[in-house]
Design a protein around this motif. Structure first.
Motif, PDB file in Angstrom:
ATOM      1  N   GLU A 120      41.125  25.124  45.079  1.00  0.00           N
ATOM      2  CA  GLU A 120      41.421  26.083  44.008  1.00  0.00           C
ATOM      3  C   GLU A 120      40.875  27.466  44.374  1.00  0.00           C
ATOM      4  O   GLU A 120      39.758  27.610  44.873  1.00  0.00           O
ATOM      5  CB  GLU A 120      40.793  25.593  42.695  1.00  0.00           C
ATOM      6  N   HIS A 121      41.687  28.483  44.089  1.00  0.00           N
ATOM      7  CA  HIS A 121      41.408  29.857  44.526  1.00  0.00           C
ATOM      8  C   HIS A 121      39.971  30.311  44.206  1.00  0.00           C
ATOM      9  O   HIS A 121      39.257  30.811  45.080  1.00  0.00           O
ATOM     10  CB  HIS A 121      42.429  30.777  43.850  1.00  0.00           C
ATOM     11  N   HIS A 122      39.558  30.133  42.963  1.00  0.00           N
ATOM     12  CA  HIS A 122      38.227  30.634  42.588  1.00  0.00           C
ATOM     13  C   HIS A 122      37.100  29.761  43.136  1.00  0.00           C
ATOM     14  O   HIS A 122      35.994  30.266  43.361  1.00  0.00           O
ATOM     15  CB  HIS A 122      38.116  30.788  41.067  1.00  0.00           C
ATOM     16  N   ALA A 124      37.249  28.613  46.069  1.00  0.00           N
ATOM     17  CA  ALA A 124      37.134  29.182  47.419  1.00  0.00           C
ATOM     18  C   ALA A 124      36.332  30.485  47.381  1.00  0.00           C
ATOM     19  O   ALA A 124      35.466  30.722  48.233  1.00  0.00           O
ATOM     20  CB  ALA A 124      38.518  29.424  48.009  1.00  0.00           C
ATOM     21  N   HIS A 125      36.595  31.342  46.369  1.00  0.00           N
ATOM     22  CA  HIS A 125      35.792  32.574  46.232  1.00  0.00           C
ATOM     23  C   HIS A 125      34.309  32.209  46.062  1.00  0.00           C
ATOM     24  O   HIS A 125      33.428  32.805  46.698  1.00  0.00           O
ATOM     25  CB  HIS A 125      36.240  33.363  45.001  1.00  0.00           C
ATOM     26  N   LEU A 126      34.033  31.253  45.164  1.00  0.00           N
ATOM     27  CA  LEU A 126      32.628  30.871  44.910  1.00  0.00           C
ATOM     28  C   LEU A 126      31.968  30.382  46.198  1.00  0.00           C
ATOM     29  O   LEU A 126      30.835  30.750  46.523  1.00  0.00           O
ATOM     30  CB  LEU A 126      32.549  29.770  43.853  1.00  0.00           C
ATOM     31  N   ILE A 143      35.187  36.941  40.299  1.00  0.00           N
ATOM     32  CA  ILE A 143      35.936  37.750  39.323  1.00  0.00           C
ATOM     33  C   ILE A 143      37.071  38.449  40.061  1.00  0.00           C
ATOM     34  O   ILE A 143      36.818  39.200  41.013  1.00  0.00           O
ATOM     35  CB  ILE A 143      35.054  38.850  38.680  1.00  0.00           C
ATOM     36  N   ASP A 144      38.316  38.228  39.622  1.00  0.00           N
ATOM     37  CA  ASP A 144      39.428  38.936  40.263  1.00  0.00           C
ATOM     38  C   ASP A 144      40.568  39.149  39.278  1.00  0.00           C
ATOM     39  O   ASP A 144      40.372  39.050  38.049  1.00  0.00           O
ATOM     40  CB  ASP A 144      39.875  38.205  41.541  1.00  0.00           C
ATOM     41  N   GLY A 145      41.764  39.435  39.808  1.00  0.00           N
ATOM     42  CA  GLY A 145      42.949  39.587  38.972  1.00  0.00           C
ATOM     43  C   GLY A 145      43.352  38.223  38.448  1.00  0.00           C
ATOM     44  O   GLY A 145      43.080  37.880  37.284  1.00  0.00           O
ATOM     45  N   HIS A 336      37.396  40.225  48.532  1.00  0.00           N
ATOM     46  CA  HIS A 336      38.799  40.130  48.109  1.00  0.00           C
ATOM     47  C   HIS A 336      39.404  38.821  48.646  1.00  0.00           C
ATOM     48  O   HIS A 336      38.696  37.974  49.195  1.00  0.00           O
ATOM     49  CB  HIS A 336      39.566  41.362  48.575  1.00  0.00           C
ATOM     50  N   ASP A 337      40.726  38.687  48.530  1.00  0.00           N
ATOM     51  CA  ASP A 337      41.309  37.380  48.823  1.00  0.00           C
ATOM     52  C   ASP A 337      41.226  36.971  50.295  1.00  0.00           C
ATOM     53  O   ASP A 337      41.279  35.776  50.606  1.00  0.00           O
ATOM     54  CB  ASP A 337      42.757  37.326  48.332  1.00  0.00           C
ATOM     55  N   ALA A 338      41.100  37.945  51.215  1.00  0.00           N
ATOM     56  CA  ALA A 338      40.959  37.566  52.630  1.00  0.00           C
ATOM     57  C   ALA A 338      39.794  36.591  52.809  1.00  0.00           C
ATOM     58  O   ALA A 338      39.861  35.654  53.617  1.00  0.00           O
ATOM     59  CB  ALA A 338      40.759  38.805  53.500  1.00  0.00           C
TER      60      ALA A 338
END
Ligand SMILES: [Fe+2]
Length: 585
Positions: A120-122, A124-126, A143-145, A336-338
């Motif tokens: 899941e996208h977030h 992965a950010h975490l 925190i993103d769009g 960011h998403d990269a």
């Protein structure tokens, strides 16, 4: 057992690939550096191949999960039958993600035993924030769009686990709030938010009260007043202009009713636009710190790790110690998403494979590098005049020319991963010269005048120039420059007296540290102006691209590998290229 994990950010802006080998990040690359299209979104097969260099991964981790938040998605769709067409198109996008495995297999990247993981996208950010940090325990916030139907996720990281505590779902989003006003101010391109942030330093937040009606965060949950938006009712279209992504407008007509007409792109910037930018930034900060303080109180922790596009708001990041009880911080340099390619791989490594942590991301130099023999081949093929120098001489001569007011292209070592050039693919200049910002803009960068240039400073000198000396190695925080030092480094002092700094440690980038140190010896100021090595394009990747940028622009000096080039000795090449460029236009 040794494990090779390929991490991918696919079908999101700034698509990227990374490889972890036995727990260590070995290579990281954004696809835009290869295909030369800024913020490119798709399946980054070229970047994956370049990272893998012929080997096959045991695991492939992709930072999207079409199955994530399925209940919330279905519930929203059921309540809004008029939007089913839009949900069908979103489902098609999910199907594309789900087919990624087949496409990768078809490209010959995996082998028969390669396992695919959709993260899941977030999450992965975490993972990109906490598992790259040096901390054993921390609050972790993304925190993103939007990504996989969420815009915020937070939890607690301990050892090799992250325990997710809460999330904010579509359509509410601090990132969308900031993007909508960025568009309203006439900046429609993907990733333009930093322009509004730059403008905010030159305005008064006189519209803040009205903007508080647009977004409000309570107990960590932001709520948009949807009357101002269209992303929830019309969806978000992505188109391409000149190879770069453009997001369809997401603000409604109510925005103009309340704040006056939207600014036409490239039209004159008026004080009211700067005031609106300052007001949006003020309200963003209020919401940002409501969330951070909520998480701090819920967890009781004093350490925080951040990722997600909103975590690139360096102005807000610079206030974390002042506005919250957090006392230690790690911000993923590719917030960011990269950076989700890193996070997806680390999520698999720790949460799924239960491997212990053994990696800290202290730098971003994970891209390709080139040998002197390869560089010289490109210099000769371009017909340049060059001087090959021992390292100490190269550093001495480069520093002396910067001190003389010349603009230097600096191409050394492995390319940076992420949005910032941090001293390996950089254009460097003298921060003491008040006119250097205008000089750089008129000669090479052609940026809006309100955008700041940033300082690289010896880590050990940070406290001499900045009011906070906490390390900021990735240029993702802005600290106040001490009032009595602002006149010493005017070219990197922003309109609000801050500098978005990079603190350079000797053991992290010894050559760049040595250059700044030498410049400090010559001038008494251990600070360089550092901006990315490019001219309105992705950061240069190869020696040939760097040589071309040097010859095409009004850069004075190029330090590339062991070679020093002077424009004065290469004018014949430069003039012919500029003439060709003018004809081509
Ligand atoms: Fe994201």
């Amino acid at each position: 057992m040794q494990k090779l994990i390929l991490g991918l950010n696919a079908f999101h802006g700034d698509s990227s690939a990374v490889v972890f080998n036995n727990g260590q990040l070995t290579t990281a690359l954004e696809q835009e550096r290869l295909n030369r299209i800024k913020h490119w979104a798709g399946l980054p097969l070229d970047a994956a191949r370049a990272c893998l260099d012929g080997v096959h991964p045991d695991h492939i981790a992709i930072s999207r999960d079409p199955k994530a938040n399925l209940r919330a998605k279905l519930l929203r769709a059921a309540l809004r039958p008029t939007s089913w067409g839009r949900y069908a198109s979103r489902a098609a996008n999910s199907l594309q993600i789900a087919k990624t495995g087949q496409q990768i297999q078809a490209a010959g990247i995996g082998h028969a035993q390669t396992q695919f993981h959709f993260v899941e996208h977030h999450r992965a950010h975490l993972a990109s924030a906490f598992f790259c940090s040096p901390f054993e325990e921390a609050a972790v916030i993304s925190i993103d769009g939007f990504g996989d139907f969420s815009s915020v996720m937070w939890g607690v990281g301990r050892g090799n686990r992250i325990d997710v505590q809460d999330a904010v779902h579509f359509p509410h989003s601090l990132g969308q709030f900031y993007t909508a006003f960025t568009q309203f101010l006439g900046f429609p391109k993907y990733g333009d938010e930093y322009k509004m942030m730059g403008m905010s330093a030159y305005g008064e937040p006189r519209f803040a009260d009205k903007i508080r009606d647009v977004v409000k965060t309570r107990n960590g949950h932001c709520r948009l007043n949807l009357d101002y938006f269209t992303h929830h009712s019309k969806g978000v279209d992505m188109t391409w202009a000149g190879g770069e992504p453009v997001i369809g407008s997401i603000f409604s007509s109510k925005m103009a009713e309340v704040f006056g007409p939207a600014r036409v792109p490239r039209s004159e910037l008026l004080q009211q636009h700067y005031d609106l930018a300052a007001s949006v930034q003020t309200v963003l900060e209020e919401n940002y710190f409501d969330l951070l303080n909520h998480v701090q109180k819920q967890t009781g922790l004093k350490t925080v790790c951040l990722a997600g596009g909103v975590a690139l708001n360096c102005v807000a990041n610079g206030m974390v110690f002042e506005k919250t009880d957090f006392r230690d911080i790690y911000i993923q340099p590719a917030a960011h998403d990269a950076g989700t390619s890193i996070g997806a791989a680390l999520y698999v490594q720790h949460q799924i494979l239960n491997q212990p942590r053994s990696f800290v991301m202290r730098h971003v130099y994970y891209g390709p590098e080139y040998l002197d023999t390869e560089i010289q081949r490109d210099l000769d093929s371009a017909g340049t005049v060059w001087h090959k120098l021992p390292e100490d001489d190269l550093v001495q001569q480069t520093a002396a020319r910067i001190a003389d007011g010349l603009i230097v292209g600096w191409f050394q070592g492995r390319m940076e991963f992420g949005p910032r050039a941090l001293g390996n693919r950089s254009i460097l200049a003298d921060p003491r010269r008040k006119d250097m910002k205008d000089t750089l803009n008129s000669r090479i960068k052609f940026r809006e005048s309100f955008r700041p240039f940033c300082p690289s400073i010896l880590a050990e000198s940070t406290g001499d120039y900045f009011e906070i000396s906490y390390p900021s190695p990735f240029m993702v925080t802005a600290y106040k420059i001490k009032p009595d030092q602002r006149d010493r480094i005017p070219a990197v002092t922003h309109g609000d007296g801050t500098g978005r700094l990079q603190t350079v440690e000797k053991d992290v980038n010894p050559l760049y540290w040595k250059l700044i140190r030498k410049f400090g010896d010559l001038t008494g100021v251990p600070v360089l102006l550092n901006t990315s090595f490019n001219e309105n394009e992705p950061i240069v990747h190869t020696p040939a691209q760097a040589i071309d940028c040097f010859l095409r622009t009004k850069m004075n000096v190029l330090s590339i590998g062991s070679y020093l080039l002077l424009k004065s000795e290469n004018l014949h090449l430069s003039e012919s290229r500029s003439a060709f460029a003018a004809t081509a236009k």
